[in-house]
Design a protein around this motif. Structure first.
Motif, PDB file in Angstrom:
ATOM      1  N   CYS A  80       0.825  -1.205   0.000  1.00 41.03           N
ATOM      2  CA  CYS A  80       0.000   0.000   0.000  1.00 41.03           C
ATOM      3  C   CYS A  80       0.863   1.261   0.000  1.00 41.03           C
ATOM      4  CB  CYS A  80      -0.941  -0.003   1.200  1.00 41.03           C
ATOM      5  SG  CYS A  80      -2.051   1.418   1.258  1.00 41.03           S
TER       6      CYS A  80
ATOM      7  N   VAL B 215      -4.626   3.355  -6.647  1.00 43.38           N
ATOM      8  CA  VAL B 215      -5.390   2.947  -5.465  1.00 43.38           C
ATOM      9  C   VAL B 215      -6.872   3.107  -5.769  1.00 43.38           C
ATOM     10  CG1 VAL B 215      -5.828   3.463  -3.039  1.00 43.38           C
ATOM     11  CG2 VAL B 215      -3.515   3.602  -3.945  1.00 43.38           C
TER      12      VAL B 215
ATOM     13  N   LYS C 238      -5.361   6.688  -0.310  1.00 43.41           N
ATOM     14  CA  LYS C 238      -4.256   5.847   0.147  1.00 43.41           C
ATOM     15  C   LYS C 238      -4.127   5.844   1.676  1.00 43.41           C
ATOM     16  CE  LYS C 238       0.549   5.068  -1.048  1.00 43.41           C
ATOM     17  NZ  LYS C 238       1.637   5.507  -1.904  1.00 43.41           N
TER      18      LYS C 238
ATOM     19  N   TRP D 179      -6.592   3.492   3.208  1.00 43.59           N
ATOM     20  CA  TRP D 179      -6.185   2.084   3.139  1.00 43.59           C
ATOM     21  C   TRP D 179      -5.127   1.767   4.190  1.00 43.59           C
ATOM     22  CZ3 TRP D 179      -8.852  -1.675   1.448  1.00 43.59           C
ATOM     23  CH2 TRP D 179      -9.711  -1.517   0.371  1.00 43.59           C
TER      24      TRP D 179
ATOM     25  N   TRP E 233      -7.320  -5.008   1.129  1.00 43.69           N
ATOM     26  CA  TRP E 233      -6.354  -4.314   0.275  1.00 43.69           C
ATOM     27  C   TRP E 233      -5.970  -5.187  -0.921  1.00 43.69           C
ATOM     28  CZ3 TRP E 233      -4.336  -0.131  -1.549  1.00 43.69           C
ATOM     29  CH2 TRP E 233      -3.154  -0.201  -2.258  1.00 43.69           C
TER      30      TRP E 233
END
Length: 102
Positions: free
Chosen positions: A21, A29, A34, A37, A54
């Motif tokens: 990530c 994304v 982002k 996440w 994810w």
């Protein structure tokens, strides 16, 4: 020793999802920003919800990256032995001009 395996697998998936990530460009994304996440992965990592979410929904998999080919992906990748530019660079660097008997 086998009783630690599930814990190690959860930890491994959590670390993979977190690093993946962080290294994923913002434009790849999906679903959340982002930072969202990252928070989901950190908060729900112990129960596998965050990392699995994810991996399944957070990032565009197989997305065309610049130079990777495909629609809008720029130039298609070619193996070195099929790449004329690479072969020309070898000829320029060869002091014998391709003659192996010297």
């Amino acid at each position: 020793m086998l009783r630690y395996l599930p814990t190690l697998l959860v930890l491994g998936l959590w670390i993979y999802a977190f690093i993946d990530c962080l290294n994923t460009p913002e434009e790849e994304v999906r679903g959340l920003p982002k930072i969202g996440w990252v928070i989901v992965i950190l908060l729900f990592g112990g129960v596998l919800v965050g990392p699995v979410a994810w991996v399944i929904a957070g990032r565009r998999r197989g997305a065309a990256r610049p130079g990777a080919g495909g629609p809008g992906g720029g130039q298609r990748w070619v193996a070195p032995d099929d790449n004329p530019e690479f072969l020309r660079s070898l000829r320029r660097e060869d002091p014998n001009g391709g003659n192996t008997q010297g």
